[in-house]
Design a protein around this motif. Structure first.
Motif, short mmCIF file in Angstrom:
data_model
loop_
_atom_site.label_atom_id
_atom_site.label_comp_id
_atom_site.label_asym_id
_atom_site.label_seq_id
_atom_site.Cartn_x
_atom_site.Cartn_y
_atom_site.Cartn_z
N PRO A 33 0.80 -1.23 0.00
CA PRO A 33 0.00 0.00 0.00
C PRO A 33 0.83 1.28 0.00
O PRO A 33 0.28 2.36 -0.12
CB PRO A 33 -0.77 -0.11 1.30
N HIS A 34 2.14 1.14 0.17
CA HIS A 34 2.97 2.34 0.25
C HIS A 34 4.25 2.13 -0.53
O HIS A 34 4.82 1.05 -0.47
CB HIS A 34 3.30 2.63 1.74
N PRO A 35 4.68 3.09 -1.30
CA PRO A 35 4.14 4.45 -1.48
C PRO A 35 2.94 4.54 -2.42
O PRO A 35 2.37 5.61 -2.56
CB PRO A 35 5.34 5.21 -2.03
N ALA A 36 2.57 3.45 -3.08
CA ALA A 36 1.39 3.32 -3.95
C ALA A 36 1.68 3.76 -5.39
O ALA A 36 2.21 4.84 -5.64
CB ALA A 36 0.19 4.09 -3.41
N ALA A 37 1.30 2.87 -6.31
CA ALA A 37 1.39 3.19 -7.74
C ALA A 37 0.31 4.21 -8.09
O ALA A 37 -0.78 4.18 -7.53
CB ALA A 37 1.20 1.91 -8.55
N TRP A 38 0.62 5.10 -9.04
CA TRP A 38 -0.36 6.12 -9.39
C TRP A 38 -0.36 6.41 -10.89
O TRP A 38 0.58 6.07 -11.61
CB TRP A 38 -0.11 7.42 -8.62
N THR A 39 -1.42 7.02 -11.33
CA THR A 39 -1.56 7.45 -12.71
C THR A 39 -2.37 8.74 -12.73
O THR A 39 -2.87 9.17 -11.68
CB THR A 39 -2.24 6.35 -13.55
N LEU A 40 -2.47 9.36 -13.88
CA LEU A 40 -3.35 10.52 -14.04
C LEU A 40 -4.64 10.06 -14.70
O LEU A 40 -4.62 9.43 -15.76
CB LEU A 40 -2.67 11.61 -14.87
N LEU A 41 -5.75 10.35 -14.06
CA LEU A 41 -7.07 9.95 -14.55
C LEU A 41 -7.78 11.16 -15.13
O LEU A 41 -7.93 12.19 -14.46
CB LEU A 41 -7.86 9.36 -13.38
N PHE A 42 -8.17 11.05 -16.43
CA PHE A 42 -8.98 12.11 -17.03
C PHE A 42 -10.37 11.98 -16.44
O PHE A 42 -11.09 11.03 -16.70
CB PHE A 42 -9.03 11.97 -18.56
N PHE A 43 -10.74 12.97 -15.64
CA PHE A 43 -11.88 12.81 -14.76
C PHE A 43 -13.13 13.50 -15.26
O PHE A 43 -14.12 12.89 -15.63
CB PHE A 43 -11.49 13.34 -13.37
N ASN A 44 -13.12 14.80 -15.31
CA ASN A 44 -14.33 15.54 -15.66
C ASN A 44 -13.95 16.95 -16.08
O ASN A 44 -13.04 17.55 -15.51
CB ASN A 44 -15.27 15.60 -14.44
N LYS A 45 -14.64 17.47 -17.08
CA LYS A 45 -14.42 18.85 -17.54
C LYS A 45 -12.94 19.08 -17.90
O LYS A 45 -12.32 20.06 -17.49
CB LYS A 45 -14.87 19.87 -16.49
N LYS A 46 -12.39 18.12 -18.64
CA LYS A 46 -10.99 18.20 -19.10
C LYS A 46 -10.01 18.31 -17.93
O LYS A 46 -8.97 18.95 -18.02
CB LYS A 46 -10.81 19.37 -20.06
N LYS A 47 -10.33 17.67 -16.84
CA LYS A 47 -9.50 17.74 -15.64
C LYS A 47 -8.83 16.40 -15.38
O LYS A 47 -9.47 15.35 -15.42
CB LYS A 47 -10.38 18.13 -14.44
N PHE A 48 -7.51 16.44 -15.08
CA PHE A 48 -6.79 15.24 -14.68
C PHE A 48 -6.60 15.25 -13.16
O PHE A 48 -6.27 16.29 -12.58
CB PHE A 48 -5.41 15.19 -15.35
#
Length: 337
Positions: free
Chosen positions: A253-268
């Motif tokens: 659980p640490h430090p945790a893998a991450w990515t950028l998620l295209f979420f809403n209203k052109k926001k990552f």
């Protein structure tokens, strides 16, 4: 009369315990983390003669609100003397350490010691390392063995020398790594082994039964450097689904893998991923596209799909995938970078 007989028996028992402890060498224990705590408890519960503890300085800005180490907490609870040096070469610290007159020092999960510290006891200083040395020397062996897809790992005790993690090996124990095991699960397994490893090593040293292995005679080795935030970013275009899968579980659980998620209203937003399943499947879908149903989130990769089981969207808490999907309330036009 019976009262006095019982009292004498108790006094005799106490004297026996004192004498029993005196046959052990005087130990200084050095550590700071929850991993360090397991062998420290084992030594204390089995009445080894811990004359003092060295642990890290207090940190009032710690993210979890704990201003001091779990090792210090244990020392306070059990009235064990402790030192918290900011500088390990400070004259005042070295003077206090020498006053303990330790026969041996035991190091578990601590920063690099200068020679003036590790060379002090007459029986030396030994370290417990969470790998089968010389494989995975460095700060993050538990993470890297999983990231690199290793099938086995273990614990090593060795006498500390000038070069990091390169001293003569005293004792080793190997275990298998589960195919779905995360770094957190593997760490817990190794923690439970650590106490008995320290005791066996100490007993071997006391009885002069050690057969030291020189790491210089072992040719191949791998490093386990400290993991940066940049190292934790998932590379979805990696040609191997196994490599992506291993990276996620090796950082959980640490430090945790991450990515950028295209979420809403052109926001990552940053999206941490803790638990996944891999689905091998041929397809021609662009890499990084997300497919969502009421209970599943699948991310396309070259050899198939990564199915997210547990994740955490920036600003929210860690959730199982069903709750996470309900929370974002979007099921199309999603992708990761």
């Amino acid at each position: 009369m019976n009262f006095f007989i019982k009292l004498q028996d108790k006094i005799s028992e106490f004297k026996l315990q004192i004498n029993y402890m005196k046959k052990f060498p005087k130990i200084v224990f050095i550590g700071s983390t929850h991993f360090s705590l397991f062998p420290l408890k084992e030594l204390y519960m089995k009445q080894y003669n811990i004359v003092g503890i060295i642990t890290s300085p207090d940190n009032p800005l710690h993210k979890k609100g704990e201003s001091f180490s779990p090792v210090k907490k244990y020392a306070l609870e059990n009235n064990i003397p402790f030192l918290q040096p900011v500088n390990l070469l400070d004259d005042s610290f070295l003077k206090n350490l020498k006053a303990w007159n330790a026969d041996i020092q035991i190091v578990v999960s601590f920063k690099i010691l200068p020679q003036k510290v590790w060379n002090l006891p007459k029986m030396g200083s030994f370290n417990l390392h969470a790998s089968i040395l010389p494989q995975y020397r460095g700060a993050a062996p538990i993470n890297w063995v999983i990231i690199n897809g290793e099938k086995r790992t273990g614990l090593t005790t060795f006498f500390i020398e000038e070069k990091i993690d390169s001293g003569k090996i005293i004792f080793q124990k190997e275990i298998e790594i589960g195919k779905e095991e995360t770094a957190g699960e593997l760490e817990n397994k190794l923690k439970k082994m650590s106490g008995s490893m320290i005791i066996k090593t100490l007993e071997k040293i006391m009885k002069n039964q050690i057969k030291l292995i020189d790491q210089k005679n072992i040719n191949s080795f791998k490093y386990a450097p400290k993991i940066s935030t940049k190292d934790c970013r998932i590379q979805w275009n990696d040609p191997s689904i196994e490599s992506i899968y291993n990276k996620i579980r090796g950082l959980s659980p640490h430090p945790a893998a991450w990515t950028l998620l295209f979420f809403n209203k052109k926001k990552f937003v940053r999206f941490k991923i803790f638990i996944v399943k891999k689905i091998l499947k041929k397809h021609s879908i662009p890499i990084g596209l997300i497919f969502i149903s009421s209970y599943e989130m699948q991310i396309s990769v070259k050899e198939g799909f990564i199915s997210v089981v547990e994740g955490q969207i920036e600003g929210k808490k860690r959730m199982n995938i069903k709750d996470l999907i309900n929370g974002i309330k979007i099921n199309k036009n999603l992708f990761v970078l």
